[in-house]
Scaffold this active site. Structure first.
Site: not given
Ligand code: ADP
Ligand code: MG
Length: 397
Positions: A40, A201, A354, A377
């Site tokens: 960063r 989610k 992230g 975010g």
């Molecule tokens: P980002 O930070 O890129 O927006 P998210 O925070 O939405 O991504 O999601 C990341 C998390 O989702 C990871 O820690 C990963 O382990 C989890 N994940 C992905 N697929 C699954 C799954 N099938 N079951 C449970 N957790 C999952």
């Molecule tokens: Mg995330």
């Protein structure tokens, strides 16, 4: 939202005092006090150097951690001042306060070509409240406000948007690139636009899906959130992640996509586990054959093939959210395959989020992408099409 904002190249910065908001919220080893990842800091160097080359006096400010408006030695920016001095090969001065007496004196004395780092913005409780008295004090230190803290543009804080009411406000190079690439992908993408969504989610991504259903040609859904969609369509999903209160919404999104002529691709198979643990038993099954007691932790090889074929047709690919629990090596295949396909694609490739950025970095593929967004975010709120206070406040081109 208007993504076309003035940058430091559109304004005369020479000899001026610049208040530069950056994101120096770097990880520091609690025991040794050493910065463990200075990405960063190095990311802000092009902007800082550009300003210094024009004999500007650069007053850098950032938050670090969550001190909640109180002084905390452990969250001081002192280690950052030291690292920045090393990187710039010149002494970076540092104030003992945020916008108080010491900052006022040091800022007034600061000469062209010199850098001053203010102490952690969040040591002052007024920063996060965007308090007018604080904003005035901070703005009073400089002639021009430059923002290069994309990770903070979704916040309405004193240093992220408040000061722009008092100073001409423009973006630095980091923020300008985020606006150009992310803004361009949303407002005028090379078609077809294929969006890959995953992560745990549905509820985290409702805003993103709702916005992108109006823009994308294809939306690919993997990761944990896919199981809510599969369940809504009547599939048994065993113990996979499922948000029972989002089933109707998932169906509505599928309907909305259909009526907008947007294609939605869901996994056709899964890599499943008998428990959420590295070293669990693993099997590959079709989405119609999920056994009770098992859970889907990654998309399967047939899904990978389906998704990768679609990515080959894309003009722009936006990816947010891992395809599986990539933190477990056994379930990283889907995420790695999407990253590989994007890395070898000639399309505009953009990573937001992230964990997605962490995955791409872990695979060593970051420099093969058009753009890996620096804001977790903030990049999500950007993809949701929301107005971002730290962008809105900048001067229009
Ligand atoms: P980002 O930070 O890129 O927006 P998210 O925070 O939405 O991504 O999601 C990341 C998390 O989702 C990871 O820690 C990963 O382990 C989890 N994940 C992905 N697929 C699954 C799954 N099938 N079951 C449970 N957790 C999952
Ligand atoms: Mg995330």
């Amino acid at each position: 939202m208007n993504y076309s904002k003035k940058t430091i190249e559109d304004i005369d910065v020479s000899g001026k005092k610049i208040l530069l908001r950056v994101d120096f919220n770097v990880p520091i080893d609690k025991l040794t006090g050493e910065i463990t990842d200075d990405n960063r800091i190095t990311a802000a160097l092009p902007t800082i150097n550009y300003l210094l080359e024009r004999n500007a006096a650069v007053i850098v400010c950032s938050h670090r951690g969550r001190p909640k408006g109180e002084w905390k030695d452990s969250l001081s920016l002192a280690p950052v001042a030291k690292r920045l001095s090393e990187l710039l090969n010149s002494t970076v001065k540092m104030s003992k306060d945020v916008a108080g007496e010491d900052s006022v004196r040091l800022a007034a004395e600061l000469e062209g070509g010199e850098v001053l780092l203010l102490e952690n913005l969040r040591f002052d409780p007024r920063e996060e409240k965007n308090d007018p008295s604080f904003v005035k004090e901070l703005a009073g230190l400089a002639d021009i406000y430059v923002s290069d803290a994309f990770g903070c543009v979704h916040r309405s804080h004193g240093s992220t948007c408040g000061v722009a009411s008092f100073l001409p406000a423009v973006s630095g190079f980091l923020l300008a690139k985020e606006l150009e690439v992310l803004g361009g992908a949303l407002s005028n993408p090379s078609k077809p636009l294929v969006v890959v969504l995953g992560g745990s989610k549905v509820s985290d991504k409702i805003g993103v899906i709702t916005n992108l259903i109006n823009i994308a040609d294809t939306i690919i859904i993997g990761g944990g959130m896919a199981y809510t969609f599969l369940n809504a369509l009547g599939h048994n999903i065993g113990n996979s992640l499922c948000e029972a209160d989002k089933l109707e919404l998932a169906l509505k999104m599928i309907e909305d996509a259909k009526s907008n002529g947007v294609e939605i691709l869901l996994p056709t198979d899964s890599a499943i586990a008998d428990r959420f643990e590295n070293g669990c038993h693993k099997r590959i099954v079709g989405v119609c054959d999920m056994p009770d007691g098992w859970m889907g932790l990654d998309i399967g090889p047939a899904s990978v093939e389906l998704f990768v074929e679609k990515l080959k047709t894309a003009g722009t690919i936006i990816w947010n959210g891992p395809m599986g629990v990539f933190e477990f090596p056994e379930f990283a295949y889907g995420t790695k395959s999407i990253a590989d396909a994007m890395a070898s694609s000639s399309a505009v490739t953009i990573i937001g989020g992230g964990d997605s950025a962490a995955a791409v970095n872990q695979f060593g593929l970051a420099d093969k992408m058009t753009h890996v967004s620096t804001g977790g975010g903030a990049s999500l709120e950007f993809l949701e099409g929301r107005e971002l206070p730290g962008v809105e406040c900048l001067l229009d081109k």
